[in-house]
Design a protein around this motif. Structure first.
Motif, PDB file in Angstrom:
ATOM      1  N   PRO A 163      -9.649  30.275  16.161  1.00  0.00           N
ATOM      2  CA  PRO A 163     -10.703  29.662  15.342  1.00  0.00           C
ATOM      3  C   PRO A 163     -11.262  30.671  14.349  1.00  0.00           C
ATOM      4  O   PRO A 163     -11.257  31.877  14.592  1.00  0.00           O
ATOM      5  N   ALA A 164     -11.749  30.189  13.232  1.00  0.00           N
ATOM      6  CA  ALA A 164     -12.310  31.054  12.193  1.00  0.00           C
ATOM      7  C   ALA A 164     -13.582  30.436  11.643  1.00  0.00           C
ATOM      8  O   ALA A 164     -13.794  29.223  11.716  1.00  0.00           O
ATOM      9  N   VAL A 165     -14.434  31.291  11.104  1.00  0.00           N
ATOM     10  CA  VAL A 165     -15.677  30.860  10.468  1.00  0.00           C
ATOM     11  C   VAL A 165     -15.791  31.589   9.130  1.00  0.00           C
ATOM     12  O   VAL A 165     -14.903  32.348   8.739  1.00  0.00           O
ATOM     13  N   ALA A 166     -16.895  31.370   8.451  1.00  0.00           N
ATOM     14  CA  ALA A 166     -17.228  32.107   7.239  1.00  0.00           C
ATOM     15  C   ALA A 166     -18.638  32.661   7.397  1.00  0.00           C
ATOM     16  O   ALA A 166     -19.279  32.487   8.441  1.00  0.00           O
ATOM     17  N   SER A 167     -19.130  33.352   6.372  1.00  0.00           N
ATOM     18  CA  SER A 167     -20.511  33.826   6.338  1.00  0.00           C
ATOM     19  C   SER A 167     -20.925  33.902   4.874  1.00  0.00           C
ATOM     20  O   SER A 167     -20.141  33.585   3.973  1.00  0.00           O
ATOM     21  N   ALA A 168     -22.143  34.349   4.628  1.00  0.00           N
ATOM     22  CA  ALA A 168     -22.600  34.461   3.247  1.00  0.00           C
ATOM     23  C   ALA A 168     -21.764  35.461   2.457  1.00  0.00           C
ATOM     24  O   ALA A 168     -21.624  35.336   1.239  1.00  0.00           O
ATOM     25  N   ARG A 169     -21.190  36.464   3.135  1.00  0.00           N
ATOM     26  CA  ARG A 169     -20.395  37.485   2.442  1.00  0.00           C
ATOM     27  C   ARG A 169     -18.906  37.242   2.521  1.00  0.00           C
ATOM     28  O   ARG A 169     -18.155  37.734   1.675  1.00  0.00           O
ATOM     29  N   TRP A 170     -18.439  36.551   3.556  1.00  0.00           N
ATOM     30  CA  TRP A 170     -17.009  36.459   3.836  1.00  0.00           C
ATOM     31  C   TRP A 170     -16.554  35.012   3.843  1.00  0.00           C
ATOM     32  O   TRP A 170     -17.224  34.137   4.403  1.00  0.00           O
ATOM     33  N   ASP A 171     -15.386  34.779   3.253  1.00  0.00           N
ATOM     34  CA  ASP A 171     -14.803  33.441   3.261  1.00  0.00           C
ATOM     35  C   ASP A 171     -14.030  33.156   4.542  1.00  0.00           C
ATOM     36  O   ASP A 171     -13.846  31.992   4.908  1.00  0.00           O
ATOM     37  N   VAL A 172     -13.562  34.215   5.214  1.00  0.00           N
ATOM     38  CA  VAL A 172     -12.844  34.069   6.489  1.00  0.00           C
ATOM     39  C   VAL A 172     -13.313  35.169   7.428  1.00  0.00           C
ATOM     40  O   VAL A 172     -13.300  36.355   7.060  1.00  0.00           O
ATOM     41  N   ARG A 173     -13.709  34.781   8.634  1.00  0.00           N
ATOM     42  CA  ARG A 173     -14.039  35.753   9.687  1.00  0.00           C
ATOM     43  C   ARG A 173     -13.405  35.265  10.986  1.00  0.00           C
ATOM     44  O   ARG A 173     -13.577  34.097  11.372  1.00  0.00           O
ATOM     45  N   LEU A 174     -12.670  36.141  11.653  1.00  0.00           N
ATOM     46  CA  LEU A 174     -12.011  35.742  12.893  1.00  0.00           C
ATOM     47  C   LEU A 174     -11.725  36.972  13.741  1.00  0.00           C
ATOM     48  O   LEU A 174     -11.780  38.109  13.267  1.00  0.00           O
TER      49      LEU A 174
END
Length: 459
Positions: A389-400
């Motif tokens: 699974p992956a998410v995003a944040s205010a700085r990053w389009d992909v975080r995993l």
């Protein structure tokens, strides 16, 4: 009691309950009013096996609360004309040379990083045969230009420690004792990988009760302090009387931290400005067997310290919540984790990007395929692909996070997982791949090692 301290009459009951519920061996609490200590209590065991109780005179590891001490030393060096807070640091840097002020505020362009190694003979103590200790200079790479975004960085405080030694000719620990601990009457303050004595110190524990051996790092100016809770509370109240008035005011000049609400980061302190304009400043710390918190309430003339000897911060945070609920209900609980970025849903359209991770002395192939429904397939080196699974944040389009290990000597030491943080720019994904270990429920905490990576979209 004054200043609302009469509302702390349940402290003994709360701390006893918190230790029982969390399994934390001990917690030490201190409050200073004006510039004097008015409360100092300790609960539980400083050494479980020996049956040695924690006392107000027990020193605890401070971990990153050390940064507040190092930052004050930098400010004092500036007041003495030994350095300029706004001059670029000497030496070679990956990008523009940062200033001391930028480094103090965690805006020097360096990423998050830590390295932990332990006394020989203990689990996770040494790298595998043929591998040497991790060299911090292999990771001394700015991943973005200084002066921009906030990123909590031990590497930046490592640079400040080097700067202090260069301009004073003194080791950081000796400087902190001479310039800060002695003038402020902090009798229990010490500096180093292990507590030097002669006073008692708390044994450090994993969340499941295993003893941490002596921990060595390449960034002691960021993490190597020891003190009693009384020392920390008195430091919070007394320390801004040491620098010049303008410098002391600059400590609370704190640009906002993205995603941290009302919080900013000044010169070695997290700073909250409340709705009525009051200031609350703090610094916390955590590493193997350490959970610390320092809070100053200048408008009330109060400061608080909470120190615990477990990696799990639950006991520290629960005691802080009780104290602040009684003394300063406007306290933002994000003081306890100011650098944590809130997750956002992954919205990046499906596609495949391939490129490499730039590790010290090597490049590692990496392919990322964004799938529907918030899933990403990752291929790293010659590992079989995994879908996570992956998410995003205010700085990053992909975080995993993946269970794949970077095949580098440093990562093979004790960093079995790899996290990716990537942003989309002109169709490509760039960012970092970080080798790390997710906690210490098994073994001991390992290094946290960031590596730049660049991925191009497949045709």
């Amino acid at each position: 009691m004054l200043n609302g301290l009469e509302s702390l009459d349940s402290l003994d009951e709360v701390c006893g309950r918190v230790l029982a519920e969390t399994g934390c061996p001990s917690v030490s609490v201190a409050v200073a009013a004006g510039e004097e200590l008015v409360l100092a209590r300790a609960y539980g065991w400083a050494d479980v096996a020996a049956g040695r109780a924690a006392t107000p005179g027990t020193a605890y590891g401070l971990a990153s609360t050390t940064k507040a001490f190092t930052a004050l030393a930098v400010c004092l060096a500036a007041d003495r004309g030994l350095l300029d807070l706004d001059a670029p640091l000497p030496g070679r840097f990956e990008r523009t040379a940062p200033t001391a002020r930028q480094l103090l505020r965690h805006r020097g362009g360096f990423p998050a990083y830590y390295d932990f190694r332990y006394t020989p003979g203990s689990p996770d103590a040494a790298p595998a045969p043929g591998y040497g200790p991790i060299d911090i200079d292999r990771y001394r790479r700015q991943l973005h230009e200084p002066g921009g975004e906030f990123e909590y960085a031990n590497l930046g405080y490592h640079e400040l420690g080097r700067l202090l030694t260069a301009v004073t000719g003194r080791e950081v620990g000796a400087l902190l004792r001479e310039w800060i601990a002695e003038p402020l009457g902090l009798d229990g303050f010490a500096f180093g990988a292990a507590h030097p004595g002669p006073g008692p110190a708390a044994v450090r524990y994993t969340p499941d009760g295993r003893v941490y051996p002596t921990c060595h790092t390449g960034h002691p100016a960021a993490t190597a302090g020891w003190a009693t809770a009384a020392d920390v509370a008195l430091f919070a109240r007394r320390s801004l009387g040491l620098p010049a008035p303008g410098t002391a005011a600059a400590v609370h000049d704190a640009p906002a931290i993205l995603g941290a609400g009302s919080l900013g980061y000044g010169l070695g302190r997290v700073v909250q400005r409340t709705a009525d304009g009051a200031v609350i400043s703090s610094h916390g710390g955590g590493m193997g067997g350490v959970a610390s918190m320092m809070i100053d309430l200048p408008g009330r003339g109060l400061s608080v310290a909470v120190l615990a000897n477990s990696t799990d911060k639950s006991a520290r945070d629960a005691v802080v919540a009780y104290l602040m609920g009684a003394l300063a209900p406007e306290f933002d609980p994000r003081h306890c984790a100011p650098g944590v970025e809130p997750d956002l849903p992954l919205t990046l359209a499906p596609g495949t990007w391939s490129g490499q991770v730039s590790a010290p002395g090597a490049t590692v192939p990496l392919t990322v395929a964004v799938l529907p429904e918030g899933r990403v397939e990752v291929r790293l080196a010659d590992h079989p692909p995994v879908t996570v699974p992956a998410v995003a944040s205010a700085r990053w389009d992909v975080r995993l996070v993946t269970p794949l290990q970077l095949p580098t000597p440093d990562a093979l030491f004790n960093s079995p997982a790899t996290g990716l943080e990537l942003r989309l720019r002109d169709g490509d994904l760039t960012g970092r791949a970080t080798a790390f270990k997710g906690g210490d429920r098994e073994g001991l905490l390992g290094p946290y090692l960031p590596h730049p990576c660049e991925l191009r979209r497949a045709a």
